[in-house]
Write an enzyme that holds these catalytic residues in place. Sequence first.
Site, PDB file in Angstrom:
ATOM      1  N   CYS A  39      10.608  15.274 -64.652  1.00 16.81           N
ATOM      2  CA  CYS A  39      10.878  13.946 -64.084  1.00 16.81           C
ATOM      3  C   CYS A  39       9.896  12.947 -64.700  1.00 16.81           C
ATOM      4  CB  CYS A  39      10.677  14.012 -62.571  1.00 16.81           C
ATOM      5  SG  CYS A  39      10.830  12.420 -61.738  1.00 16.81           S
ATOM      6  N   THR A  75       8.044  11.146 -63.029  1.00 15.83           N
ATOM      7  CA  THR A  75       6.837  11.336 -62.226  1.00 15.83           C
ATOM      8  C   THR A  75       5.951  12.418 -62.833  1.00 15.83           C
ATOM      9  OG1 THR A  75       8.111  10.742 -60.276  1.00 15.83           O
ATOM     10  CG2 THR A  75       6.007  11.841 -59.896  1.00 15.83           C
ATOM     11  N   HIS A  94       3.833  11.057 -65.455  1.00 16.96           N
ATOM     12  CA  HIS A  94       2.647  10.376 -64.916  1.00 16.96           C
ATOM     13  C   HIS A  94       1.564  11.394 -64.560  1.00 16.96           C
ATOM     14  CE1 HIS A  94       4.364   6.393 -64.832  1.00 16.96           C
ATOM     15  NE2 HIS A  94       5.430   6.829 -64.194  1.00 16.96           N
ATOM     16  N   GLU A 135      12.147  19.287 -59.870  1.00 11.87           N
ATOM     17  CA  GLU A 135      13.591  19.312 -60.153  1.00 11.87           C
ATOM     18  C   GLU A 135      13.926  20.718 -60.640  1.00 11.87           C
ATOM     19  OE1 GLU A 135      14.328  16.339 -63.162  1.00 11.87           O
ATOM     20  OE2 GLU A 135      13.608  14.689 -61.924  1.00 11.87           O
ATOM     21  N   CYS A 151       9.482  14.237 -41.609  1.00  7.25           N
ATOM     22  CA  CYS A 151       8.801  14.750 -40.415  1.00  7.25           C
ATOM     23  C   CYS A 151       9.748  15.007 -39.254  1.00  7.25           C
ATOM     24  CB  CYS A 151       7.697  13.776 -39.980  1.00  7.25           C
ATOM     25  SG  CYS A 151       8.302  12.269 -39.179  1.00  7.25           S
ATOM     26  N   CYS A 155       9.600  10.383 -36.797  1.00  8.50           N
ATOM     27  CA  CYS A 155       9.199   8.974 -36.889  1.00  8.50           C
ATOM     28  C   CYS A 155      10.429   8.080 -36.683  1.00  8.50           C
ATOM     29  CB  CYS A 155       8.534   8.670 -38.239  1.00  8.50           C
ATOM     30  SG  CYS A 155       9.704   8.662 -39.625  1.00  8.50           S
ATOM     31  N   ILE A 208      18.017   8.187 -65.722  1.00  7.93           N
ATOM     32  CA  ILE A 208      18.731   7.884 -64.469  1.00  7.93           C
ATOM     33  C   ILE A 208      19.714   6.738 -64.676  1.00  7.93           C
ATOM     34  CG2 ILE A 208      18.496   7.367 -62.018  1.00  7.93           C
ATOM     35  CD1 ILE A 208      15.819   8.690 -61.999  1.00  7.93           C
ATOM     36  N   LEU A 249      16.108   0.624 -58.199  1.00  2.00           N
ATOM     37  CA  LEU A 249      15.499   1.962 -58.218  1.00  2.00           C
ATOM     38  C   LEU A 249      14.292   2.023 -59.151  1.00  2.00           C
ATOM     39  CD1 LEU A 249      15.966   5.051 -57.313  1.00  2.00           C
ATOM     40  CD2 LEU A 249      16.757   5.321 -59.672  1.00  2.00           C
ATOM     41  N   GLY A 250      14.349   1.277 -60.258  1.00  2.41           N
ATOM     42  CA  GLY A 250      13.277   1.330 -61.261  1.00  2.41           C
ATOM     43  C   GLY A 250      11.943   0.947 -60.643  1.00  2.41           C
ATOM     44  N   ILE A 266      15.895   1.221 -53.275  1.00  4.96           N
ATOM     45  CA  ILE A 266      16.437   2.583 -53.272  1.00  4.96           C
ATOM     46  C   ILE A 266      15.297   3.559 -53.500  1.00  4.96           C
ATOM     47  CG2 ILE A 266      18.067   4.186 -54.327  1.00  4.96           C
ATOM     48  CD1 ILE A 266      19.482   1.839 -53.080  1.00  4.96           C
TER      49      ILE A 266
END
Lengths: 347, 347, 347, 347
Positions: B38, B40, B43, B64, B93, B96, B175, B262-263, B287
């Site tokens: 991903c 992420t 990063h 993923e 959770c 909430c 994406i 989303l970006g 999103i």
Amino acid sequence: MQALRKVRPERGAAIEEIPVPAIGPHDVLVRVKAASICGTDLHIYGWDRWSASRVHPPMTFGHEFSGVVERVGDEVTRIKVGEKVSAEMHLNCGHCRQCRVGQPHVCQNLKIIGIDRDGCFAEFVTIPESNVWWLDKSIPEHYGAIMDPLGNAVHTVLSGPIAAQTVVVTGSGPIGLMAIAVAKACGSSTVFTTEVNAGRRSMALRMGADEAIDPSTTDAVARVRAATGGAGADVLLEMSGNPAAIKQGFQMLRAGGRASLLGIPSEPVTLDLLDSVIFKGATVLGIYGRRMFETWVQMTELLKSGKLNLDPLFGEPLPLSRYAEGFTMLEGGLAGKVIFAPNGVLR
Amino acid sequence: MQALRKVRPERGAAIEEIPVPAIGPHDVLVRVKAASICGTDLHIYGWDRWSASRVHPPMTFGHEFSGVVERVGDEVTRIKVGEKVSAEMHLNCGHCRQCRVGQPHVCQNLKIIGIDRDGCFAEFVTIPESNVWWLDKSIPEHYGAIMDPLGNAVHTVLSGPIAAQTVVVTGSGPIGLMAIAVAKACGSSTVFTTEVNAGRRSMALRMGADEAIDPSTTDAVARVRAATGGAGADVLLEMSGNPAAIKQGFQMLRAGGRASLLGIPSEPVTLDLLDSVIFKGATVLGIYGRRMFETWVQMTELLKSGKLNLDPLFGEPLPLSRYAEGFTMLEGGLAGKVIFAPNGVLR
Amino acid sequence: MQALRKVRPERGAAIEEIPVPAIGPHDVLVRVKAASICGTDLHIYGWDRWSASRVHPPMTFGHEFSGVVERVGDEVTRIKVGEKVSAEMHLNCGHCRQCRVGQPHVCQNLKIIGIDRDGCFAEFVTIPESNVWWLDKSIPEHYGAIMDPLGNAVHTVLSGPIAAQTVVVTGSGPIGLMAIAVAKACGSSTVFTTEVNAGRRSMALRMGADEAIDPSTTDAVARVRAATGGAGADVLLEMSGNPAAIKQGFQMLRAGGRASLLGIPSEPVTLDLLDSVIFKGATVLGIYGRRMFETWVQMTELLKSGKLNLDPLFGEPLPLSRYAEGFTMLEGGLAGKVIFAPNGVLR
Amino acid sequence: MQALRKVRPERGAAIEEIPVPAIGPHDVLVRVKAASICGTDLHIYGWDRWSASRVHPPMTFGHEFSGVVERVGDEVTRIKVGEKVSAEMHLNCGHCRQCRVGQPHVCQNLKIIGIDRDGCFAEFVTIPESNVWWLDKSIPEHYGAIMDPLGNAVHTVLSGPIAAQTVVVTGSGPIGLMAIAVAKACGSSTVFTTEVNAGRRSMALRMGADEAIDPSTTDAVARVRAATGGAGADVLLEMSGNPAAIKQGFQMLRAGGRASLLGIPSEPVTLDLLDSVIFKGATVLGIYGRRMFETWVQMTELLKSGKLNLDPLFGEPLPLSRYAEGFTMLEGGLAGKVIFAPNGVLR
């Protein structure tokens, strides 16, 4: 000009020579290139109870068409002579509660061209500018002639979520067939249809249905439930008007699903509201006409982008004079749309 | 087992031999067949400010994947050994405000497997039963490995009306490319994308975009306006996170349109809120993640019904040991998804 | 007749004697009983950059009013002489994309009476029949004069769920105050407002706010979070146009919440889109004008049923000749609505 | 402990001494302070066909209550001993289609505490932690005991737009009465109710109805149409289950309106689907249970903010031993809620 008219309050119709209609300052006169027979026209032709209570002969009927603008009234500002158009034939009042809250398609004072006043089974028809719809150049004349029923189908399909949904279409008459094509174009996953007529079932498969079930020989409810992991379909599009099909449709709908009802039942329907709607937490939507004019925008986009192949619906266009042939074919339960060409051959 | 781990708080990662994770009574142990990198993960690999503040090495990353159930906890009731699965890696959770009103995807106490605890770049990963998702038999392993980002795309596209809509996708990274395919599958009409990378533009066309605009050489706003009769597009799907693209996207959006964002911008963005949002009467939707689990149902239906061809996104799977190669390819701006096969070749 | 006019392109205005306007066949001439000063009128009076680019003196301004029908055009069918009316002053074209899909309030070709042509700060004003709105007998003239801004408030509040929601209204100017009353009338639970002006804060409490926070002395974000169990408010109604308040508003909004933006920022706003909108999964709605005419129906129902007490907003009506006094009071930051009575005393 | 139980498959019930229920690791044991009789309990008490097919004696019934936490299971993490709670007694499976798409209230595998297993007409009841609901301190015990039916009312009222809407509530039994209060609290304008029982009509007026119509002496359809300018009401809330009232309700609904159906018809209902739903373009919503847990959040907010005065519904609480009295009062058609206090007097 020549016009196909309901002359007397009885079964049938006749071609008559009548004057080209005069136009008011806000009207557009359209030369009709292609006109199409609606189920409603069959009722008027056959002269059932509903027609007898609503239609006042002598009158030109017909309300599905496309054509070319011939002349425009003095205050018409947008529409120009020579443009290719269709039209929304439902005329809303603009000031009732529904018109005021964005629901003009269920206006309290709705008038319909071709039912309440002279329609399009003629060489010319006159329409208020507000209701004339430009046809994109890419849309052929016979497609333009069925914008009205295609609009019913699009309105029904898009009245709730459809992408990634499993769908049952009860009844594969002309609008049911269009609904199948629209649902598949808009991302629905499995599309089932129930239809007793074998010819229409095979047409349904050509329009994109994944499975066409004959409910007279197959337990359609069990079949759809099995194919949906026991849950039932996410969406029911009711296109038959048949009380047994309606009941069955609700049994095939999953809890929390959406049922959009367009088919016209000819009598009150007995429903097990408790199991079919209430305990199911179902969303049931009555569908009438087309959203004005959101549905027209949607149809135009779908047709322009090539997402809808409706070719299987059409046969050869007929001249207006062969009207009896057209009505007989449809009364015989033949699926598909019959097109008249009141001004001669289509391109 | 072998695992690709963030070992130290600095750029890079390393393969380590660690024990197969233990499972609790509600957990499922999955043998990872295919895992995917991903943005992420880039990063975390590169160790930027965000990673440094959130991730606690040493830790196995990756979120993923698809695989096969190896073992289940004592209280697991539905999931069985041998089943083919993927998983939602966001753990909500359940109590909430957001969880209570049907928005668990924006839970206040969200934990993410592969970021907040050991993830799937390994031979095995453990997941709570509640978050395991059965993969339909028809879905191949590498498709199963990208359900997470495909879910981002589906969530973005289906967060508002899409059928019959004109669409702009700003940014054709992985994406964005999936969003193009999803939008076309769900009935959108013209789909534009803006993307400066030529390779991605050509991939966008293969995924179904009608027009791929290079905003560095073309006035993208003028182009989209011209192609939509001056109005602008009905829908903006923002996939770039780039401030300039975001501003441009809003300028391409018609009044009354929908923008789904989303970006991930790496800095605060200055927007002309007045002209871009307020006077426009725009609907702007943030999103995040995927709807739990509505988006998973939608993905499954779309994939099962064959509506999404994502093949152009994939290259050859890599063994976990060639991880550096995978990260380098992606850091180089290569579009497409890199797949690891931690347990050997895919079928 | 007497009219308050923008005579020259500079600060100020003047009373002039001009002819009663002629009416076209579709127009209605209304004798203005009560007219109200809008924030937009302040801009025109003060002659800022926006006014200079849009308004063409000499021109009668003003677009909030109620009155009695004096005369109607030949083709006017519904509206009768002597009826009590107000009017939607935004004139939509009827044929652009937005008009066609049910969003005429963001029409591409919008014209505004009182800005683009002569308005209601006069003894008489002329309005197309389509835009005239019957006032229910129960609605007093000064309430009728503020249907335009009340419509802004109702449109903003009802643009998403409001019943049982916790709400923050950023800014308690006249429309913010109305929004507080509308939100409470429509079932919202706790309503907070942030406002630096002490007079307006106390007015906000009189309009029904549960808590009026001074953000210059209190940490408003911390306060709202604490009062909502840490989640933040369900709904943000942005009424200030102030960049700092907008940012703060988004920080007070819970994940998954709805922000409706009506306030007009005078410059581009820098937002942390990532934390404020994207990761939050927020729904952000730009609000412009009033839904035509759904909002008018809603206002009428709320007023008829006695749900809205707006009395605290009003002072004594002024004759048109005391216009300078009215503008000065509003420029001084006084909350509330200033009403002119161009035809003498109100009943 | 003492419990009111269905002992044998026949009319009636009996107090029995049974052990305090054991709790599993995820369960919460609650000391019942107030319990309330539901219409369903009347069916179980009377032992009709439905009860005979669903309920398996011997069993403690009752599913509306509030109480105080007495003991919690080993894996319970949030709920603490001594807390004031109520509970959602519908237990959803978490993995069927409906649970996966955000509609757990219509779960395919729903179990109900008090119907499918021991309920709350006892000193203690055991509930899974997931379904326990904290009661805000401001909510009195007897209000807490009717969260279940109040949730039905709130779910029904808020299943579509309600602010500024004209509303008909067909049937003013306990839930109809609550619906009236909720609709008025949420901004509906005129609220009509149709009810043959004079006592309930007068209670309806006390709960906030604007007009209570006796349909046995007044033409209710004509009355509602006349009072709504001929259009009919915007919203129908069907609370009677009576086939004649349902038909009449649809006749009172305007075209384009919303009908939410909660009342339980005891037999299939014959509807004129064409005029009542299809041509009307109506939205018909089946309502079951309460949204889990959105409705609970909504109820809590409405009660906390003091918007709902339900006091007229309550009489004096009864000890469990006087159960026969309670059932007799309700069978006699008495409106209002009967409250048991199984652990002695309420504060």
